[in-house]
Design a protein around this motif. Sequence first.
Motif, mmCIF file in Angstrom:
data_model
loop_
_atom_site.group_PDB
_atom_site.id
_atom_site.type_symbol
_atom_site.label_atom_id
_atom_site.label_comp_id
_atom_site.label_asym_id
_atom_site.label_seq_id
_atom_site.Cartn_x
_atom_site.Cartn_y
_atom_site.Cartn_z
ATOM 1 N N ILE A 1 46.857 39.275 26.913
ATOM 2 C CA ILE A 1 46.544 40.217 27.811
ATOM 3 C C ILE A 1 44.867 39.567 28.321
ATOM 4 O O ILE A 1 44.295 39.557 29.726
ATOM 5 N N TYR B 1 44.027 39.064 32.447
ATOM 6 C CA TYR B 1 43.110 40.339 33.380
ATOM 7 C C TYR B 1 41.856 38.487 33.818
ATOM 8 O O TYR B 1 41.505 39.502 34.523
ATOM 9 N N MET C 1 43.460 37.078 36.224
ATOM 10 C CA MET C 1 43.591 37.736 37.349
ATOM 11 C C MET C 1 42.024 38.078 38.291
ATOM 12 O O MET C 1 41.773 37.499 39.899
ATOM 13 N N HIS C 2 40.901 37.924 38.029
ATOM 14 C CA HIS C 2 39.404 37.126 38.671
ATOM 15 C C HIS C 2 39.708 36.183 38.587
ATOM 16 O O HIS C 2 39.263 35.957 40.347
#
Length: 200
Positions: free
Chosen positions: A180, A184, A187-188
């Motif tokens: 996880i 995240y 995604m950036h």
Amino acid sequence: MPEIKQATRKTENPYVNLYELETKDRVGHDKHYYVASRAKTAEDLKLSTHNEKPDGVIIYGLTPEKDKVLLVRQYRYSLDEYIYEFPAGLVDPGENFRQAAAREVKEETGLTLSPLTLENGYERPFFTTVGMTDECCATVFGYVSGNLTSEGEEDTEDIEAFLVDREEAKRILKEERVAIMCAYMLMHFVADEDPFAFLK
């Protein structure tokens, strides 16, 4: 407020151990709770020390052009499967977390990490899965260079390193198993023209 009456170490392992906590819940009922920790003794648990010294590091490394991000695909016994992650590892005694990050990147991937030095709190240690562990990790941001190799890989590790572009990162997010914290940050990487812009 809940109360912890006693913590007892239940295992004798070199890297992580299970501690049993004797507690009272917020309404006074006796309970037992279990915590995995890198602490060597109950006195070293973060519930005793309340410090945020990082146990480990996670590395968000980009190529100098910022068009590729460094990932590892690693076998994890907890899943009996391979999962995409960022390079990561423990901070050894006598190391600061940036030194640990550079060492781990070299060992796991063969690349050289040039860490950024940030003053805005983004690299200070944060807790990982607080429902089951007191582990605290710092994220180290930086640039990677060199050639990928697996020469530094330990016998206990099964790791393959990749430098992936945005299209491959999108595919990984859609189709693969991903930790996880890595997801995240990917995604950036996928969405931001400058993946380090949020650090400014």
